[in-house]
Design an enzyme around this catalytic site. Structure first.
Site, PDB file in Angstrom:
ATOM      1  N   ASP A  43      43.978  43.838  46.368  1.00 40.87           N
ATOM      2  CA  ASP A  43      42.895  43.302  47.188  1.00 40.87           C
ATOM      3  C   ASP A  43      42.896  41.780  47.133  1.00 40.87           C
ATOM      4  O   ASP A  43      42.748  41.180  46.071  1.00 40.87           O
ATOM      5  CB  ASP A  43      41.548  43.816  46.648  1.00 40.87           C
ATOM      6  CG  ASP A  43      40.384  43.362  47.515  1.00 40.87           C
ATOM      7  OD1 ASP A  43      40.115  44.033  48.529  1.00 40.87           O
ATOM      8  OD2 ASP A  43      39.755  42.332  47.187  1.00 40.87           O
ATOM      9  N   TYR A  95      40.376  33.562  49.147  1.00 37.27           N
ATOM     10  CA  TYR A  95      40.816  33.422  47.751  1.00 37.27           C
ATOM     11  C   TYR A  95      41.933  32.393  47.597  1.00 37.27           C
ATOM     12  O   TYR A  95      42.220  31.966  46.479  1.00 37.27           O
ATOM     13  CB  TYR A  95      41.290  34.765  47.170  1.00 37.27           C
ATOM     14  CG  TYR A  95      40.261  35.884  47.164  1.00 37.27           C
ATOM     15  CD1 TYR A  95      38.921  35.642  47.469  1.00 37.27           C
ATOM     16  CD2 TYR A  95      40.627  37.192  46.864  1.00 37.27           C
ATOM     17  CE1 TYR A  95      37.989  36.675  47.491  1.00 37.27           C
ATOM     18  CE2 TYR A  95      39.700  38.223  46.872  1.00 37.27           C
ATOM     19  CZ  TYR A  95      38.385  37.961  47.194  1.00 37.27           C
ATOM     20  OH  TYR A  95      37.467  38.978  47.202  1.00 37.27           O
ATOM     21  N   LYS A 142      41.113  39.931  53.932  1.00 35.99           N
ATOM     22  CA  LYS A 142      39.807  39.864  54.614  1.00 35.99           C
ATOM     23  C   LYS A 142      39.718  38.621  55.483  1.00 35.99           C
ATOM     24  O   LYS A 142      40.242  37.566  55.095  1.00 35.99           O
ATOM     25  CB  LYS A 142      38.664  39.810  53.576  1.00 35.99           C
ATOM     26  CG  LYS A 142      38.794  40.815  52.442  1.00 35.99           C
ATOM     27  CD  LYS A 142      37.644  40.741  51.448  1.00 35.99           C
ATOM     28  CE  LYS A 142      37.917  41.599  50.232  1.00 35.99           C
ATOM     29  NZ  LYS A 142      38.703  40.953  49.178  1.00 35.99           N
ATOM     30  N   HIS A 184      34.908  39.996  55.801  1.00 39.89           N
ATOM     31  CA  HIS A 184      34.471  39.685  54.437  1.00 39.89           C
ATOM     32  C   HIS A 184      32.943  39.751  54.276  1.00 39.89           C
ATOM     33  O   HIS A 184      32.447  40.282  53.274  1.00 39.89           O
ATOM     34  CB  HIS A 184      34.999  38.297  54.050  1.00 39.89           C
ATOM     35  CG  HIS A 184      35.205  38.102  52.591  1.00 39.89           C
ATOM     36  ND1 HIS A 184      36.251  37.365  52.083  1.00 39.89           N
ATOM     37  CD2 HIS A 184      34.504  38.521  51.518  1.00 39.89           C
ATOM     38  CE1 HIS A 184      36.184  37.356  50.753  1.00 39.89           C
ATOM     39  NE2 HIS A 184      35.133  38.050  50.392  1.00 39.89           N
ATOM     40  N   LEU A 197      32.950  45.408  37.071  1.00 46.91           N
ATOM     41  CA  LEU A 197      32.630  45.317  35.640  1.00 46.91           C
ATOM     42  C   LEU A 197      31.332  44.552  35.405  1.00 46.91           C
ATOM     43  O   LEU A 197      30.906  44.359  34.275  1.00 46.91           O
ATOM     44  CB  LEU A 197      33.791  44.656  34.877  1.00 46.91           C
ATOM     45  CG  LEU A 197      35.120  45.432  34.981  1.00 46.91           C
ATOM     46  CD1 LEU A 197      36.278  44.607  34.445  1.00 46.91           C
ATOM     47  CD2 LEU A 197      35.026  46.758  34.235  1.00 46.91           C
ATOM     48  N   ILE A 257      38.240  48.050  42.110  1.00 49.69           N
ATOM     49  CA  ILE A 257      39.290  47.022  42.105  1.00 49.69           C
ATOM     50  C   ILE A 257      39.019  45.964  41.026  1.00 49.69           C
ATOM     51  O   ILE A 257      38.767  44.802  41.334  1.00 49.69           O
ATOM     52  CB  ILE A 257      39.413  46.358  43.501  1.00 49.69           C
ATOM     53  CG1 ILE A 257      38.019  45.992  44.071  1.00 49.69           C
ATOM     54  CG2 ILE A 257      40.163  47.258  44.467  1.00 49.69           C
ATOM     55  CD1 ILE A 257      38.068  45.126  45.321  1.00 49.69           C
ATOM     56  N   LYS A 316      39.439  43.057  38.339  1.00 47.76           N
ATOM     57  CA  LYS A 316      40.326  41.888  38.238  1.00 47.76           C
ATOM     58  C   LYS A 316      40.486  41.503  36.771  1.00 47.76           C
ATOM     59  O   LYS A 316      39.520  41.482  36.003  1.00 47.76           O
ATOM     60  CB  LYS A 316      39.724  40.717  39.021  1.00 47.76           C
ATOM     61  CG  LYS A 316      40.441  39.380  38.815  1.00 47.76           C
ATOM     62  CD  LYS A 316      39.810  38.531  37.716  1.00 47.76           C
ATOM     63  CE  LYS A 316      40.657  37.306  37.390  1.00 47.76           C
ATOM     64  NZ  LYS A 316      40.134  36.563  36.202  1.00 47.76           N
ATOM     65  N   SER A 317      41.713  41.183  36.388  1.00 46.93           N
ATOM     66  CA  SER A 317      41.928  40.497  35.121  1.00 46.93           C
ATOM     67  C   SER A 317      43.158  39.615  35.279  1.00 46.93           C
ATOM     68  O   SER A 317      44.085  39.960  36.003  1.00 46.93           O
ATOM     69  CB  SER A 317      42.156  41.486  33.970  1.00 46.93           C
ATOM     70  OG  SER A 317      42.447  40.741  32.794  1.00 46.93           O
TER      71      SER A 317
HETATM   72  N1  LIG Z   1      34.185  41.411  49.126  1.00 49.28           N
HETATM   73  C1  LIG Z   1      33.607  40.522  48.347  1.00 49.28           C
HETATM   74  O1  LIG Z   1      32.702  39.787  48.757  1.00 49.28           O
HETATM   75  C2  LIG Z   1      34.059  40.404  46.935  1.00 49.28           C
HETATM   76  C3  LIG Z   1      33.318  39.637  46.026  1.00 49.28           C
HETATM   77  C4  LIG Z   1      33.775  39.560  44.708  1.00 49.28           C
HETATM   78  C5  LIG Z   1      34.918  40.236  44.328  1.00 49.28           C
HETATM   79  N2  LIG Z   1      35.642  40.968  45.249  1.00 49.28           N
HETATM   80  C6  LIG Z   1      36.870  41.704  44.873  1.00 49.28           C
HETATM   81  O2  LIG Z   1      36.566  42.546  43.769  1.00 49.28           O
HETATM   82  C7  LIG Z   1      37.445  42.229  42.690  1.00 49.28           C
HETATM   83  C8  LIG Z   1      36.771  42.469  41.360  1.00 49.28           C
HETATM   84  O3  LIG Z   1      35.585  41.712  41.255  1.00 49.28           O
HETATM   85  P1  LIG Z   1      35.461  40.421  40.294  1.00 49.28           P
HETATM   86  O4  LIG Z   1      36.812  39.849  40.103  1.00 49.28           O
HETATM   87  O5  LIG Z   1      34.407  39.546  40.878  1.00 49.28           O
HETATM   88  O6  LIG Z   1      34.853  40.988  38.963  1.00 49.28           O
HETATM   89  P2  LIG Z   1      35.198  42.129  37.892  1.00 49.28           P
HETATM   90  O7  LIG Z   1      36.492  42.790  38.192  1.00 49.28           O
HETATM   91  O8  LIG Z   1      33.978  42.954  37.759  1.00 49.28           O
HETATM   92  O9  LIG Z   1      35.299  41.286  36.550  1.00 49.28           O
HETATM   93  C9  LIG Z   1      36.339  40.396  36.310  1.00 49.28           C
HETATM   94  C10 LIG Z   1      36.035  39.743  34.964  1.00 49.28           C
HETATM   95  O10 LIG Z   1      36.054  40.736  33.940  1.00 49.28           O
HETATM   96  C11 LIG Z   1      37.008  40.398  32.950  1.00 49.28           C
HETATM   97  N3  LIG Z   1      37.668  41.651  32.564  1.00 49.28           N
HETATM   98  C12 LIG Z   1      38.558  42.371  33.296  1.00 49.28           C
HETATM   99  N4  LIG Z   1      38.905  43.497  32.646  1.00 49.28           N
HETATM  100  C13 LIG Z   1      38.232  43.491  31.480  1.00 49.28           C
HETATM  101  C14 LIG Z   1      38.171  44.389  30.383  1.00 49.28           C
HETATM  102  N5  LIG Z   1      38.889  45.525  30.368  1.00 49.28           N
HETATM  103  N6  LIG Z   1      37.370  44.072  29.336  1.00 49.28           N
HETATM  104  C15 LIG Z   1      36.638  42.938  29.338  1.00 49.28           C
HETATM  105  N7  LIG Z   1      36.637  42.053  30.364  1.00 49.28           N
HETATM  106  C16 LIG Z   1      37.429  42.333  31.425  1.00 49.28           C
HETATM  107  C17 LIG Z   1      37.935  39.390  33.600  1.00 49.28           C
HETATM  108  O11 LIG Z   1      38.396  38.452  32.645  1.00 49.28           O
HETATM  109  P3  LIG Z   1      39.971  38.150  32.428  1.00 49.28           P
HETATM  110  O12 LIG Z   1      40.560  37.789  33.758  1.00 49.28           O
HETATM  111  O13 LIG Z   1      39.949  37.021  31.452  1.00 49.28           O
HETATM  112  O14 LIG Z   1      40.538  39.426  31.852  1.00 49.28           O
HETATM  113  C18 LIG Z   1      37.017  38.687  34.600  1.00 49.28           C
HETATM  114  O15 LIG Z   1      36.275  37.659  33.956  1.00 49.28           O
HETATM  115  C19 LIG Z   1      37.801  40.756  42.965  1.00 49.28           C
HETATM  116  O16 LIG Z   1      38.888  40.318  42.201  1.00 49.28           O
HETATM  117  C20 LIG Z   1      38.016  40.796  44.441  1.00 49.28           C
HETATM  118  O17 LIG Z   1      39.274  41.349  44.758  1.00 49.28           O
HETATM  119  C21 LIG Z   1      35.199  41.055  46.533  1.00 49.28           C
END
Ligand SMILES: NC(=O)c1ccc[n+]([C@@H]2O[C@H](COP(=O)([O-])OP(=O)(O)OC[C@H]3O[C@@H](n4cnc5c(N)ncnc54)[C@H](OP(=O)(O)O)[C@@H]3O)[C@@H](O)[C@H]2O)c1
Length: 278
Positions: free
Chosen positions: A47, A52, A77, A110, A192, A232, A234-235
């Site tokens: 994704d 981005y 997006k 988006h 997360l 989805i 992210k790390s």
């Molecule tokens: N459509 C939209 O408007 C929108 C908005 C936001 C996000 N998104 C999409 O959704 C995806 C995921 O959302 P997000 O990136 O905002 O947040 P997320 O996946 O909920 O959280 C990412 C955070 O959690 C940490 N993390 C990941 N795996 C972990 C684990 N197993 N244990 C502890 N911490 C962990 C990561 O740190 P590290 O990297 O240091 O591991 C990072 O700081 C995005 O990457 C994007 O593709 C879409």
């Protein structure tokens, strides 16, 4: 055990993996390595978004990974400044160019950006691109039911996917049920709940993690899958990229699911899609 590893059948007949790799805040310079690690782990959904700024790196990984392009489900997006038929088409072509591919598996609007009032016209442009084979599925992100209804009224089509903020603090049961009735797949962003940084420390999560010998992150990802959502995480760390995908050989009990559901606060961490900010 319920098999939550099977792909999701979308309302247009395409199939989409249940778990993918999110790339928000993965810089273009680190995206290639990170996405290659995800693909090597077994992720087949990636994704990204024009916003981005990492489509070049993501495309390099998808094209250079050795995984056949047709096995990767690639999503990007269209950003808010490219709403409208011509602008959306130009944005799509630019994303395809940056990604180094001639089609997308899923293209999302988006944000609805209701103040512009162009999301129905933008969705029509996605449907046209789908007819031409530039995208396989047309979807949206951050749409409220009122926006989805307008898209349906204007085009006769329900988007295949709505990617929305969804995590234990904001788990959107009413929206999930509403979308399921209409065949719209729900995809969880921010799964997360890491914007507040505390979901993974909640007792409901850590207790389930201890009971199953898993990490809190794996428990929360499992909770999404058992709720029927596409997820989805992210790390940027290779070890967590692998950990977050290793969620198909345990199952949360009804009690564990209910305890995590009870973390619901009713409050978004992100922007309100119906508001004027976007
Ligand atoms: N459509 C939209 O408007 C929108 C908005 C936001 C996000 N998104 C999409 O959704 C995806 C995921 O959302 P997000 O990136 O905002 O947040 P997320 O996946 O909920 O959280 C990412 C955070 O959690 C940490 N993390 C990941 N795996 C972990 C684990 N197993 N244990 C502890 N911490 C962990 C990561 O740190 P590290 O990297 O240091 O591991 C990072 O700081 C995005 O990457 C994007 O593709 C879409």
């Amino acid at each position: 055990m319920t098999d939550r590893s099977e792909p999701v059948k979308l309302n247009d007949g395409q199939v989409m993996p249940r778990i993918g790799y999110g790339t928000y805040k993965v810089g273009d310079d680190e995206a290639q390595e990170a996405v290659e690690a995800a693909l090597a782990t077994g992720y087949r959904l990636v994704d990204t978004a024009e916003m981005y700024g990492n489509e070049v790196g993501v495309g390099r990984a998808v094209n250079g990974s050795g995984v056949p392009r047709e096995e990767v489900f690639l999503t990007t997006k269209v950003w808010n400044d490219h709403h409208g038929a011509d602008a959306a088409r130009a944005a799509l072509e630019a994303s395809l160019e940056r990604l180094g591919t001639d089609y997308l598996d899923l293209y999302l609007i988006h944000w609805p950006s209701p103040k512009q009032g162009l999301y129905v016209e933008t969705f029509e442009a996605l449907l046209k691109a789908r007819d031409e084979g530039l995208i396989r599925s047309a979807g949206v992100s951050n749409f409220l039911p009122e926006h989805l209804e307008k898209v349906h009224e204007g085009t006769g089509v329900w988007p295949a996917v709505n990617q929305v903020e969804l995590h234990p603090y904001f788990n959107q049961p009413a929206l999930r049920a509403w979308q399921a009735e209409r065949g719209i797949a729900t995809e969880s962003w921010g799964p997360l709940g890491q914007r507040t940084g505390s979901v993974l420390g909640e007792e409901a999560v850590t207790a389930a993690a201890a009971a199953h010998g898993r990490s809190p992150g794996q428990v929360v990802i499992r909770w999404h899958l058992q709720n029927g959502c596409i997820v989805i995480p992210k790390s940027s760390k290779a070890s967590r990229i692998a950990e977050n995908f290793d969620v198909f050989d345990f199952e949360l009990t009804e009690g564990e699911m209910a305890a995590i559901d009870a973390l619901e606060s009713g409050e978004r961490q992100g922007i309100d899609p119906g508001g004027s900010e976007r």
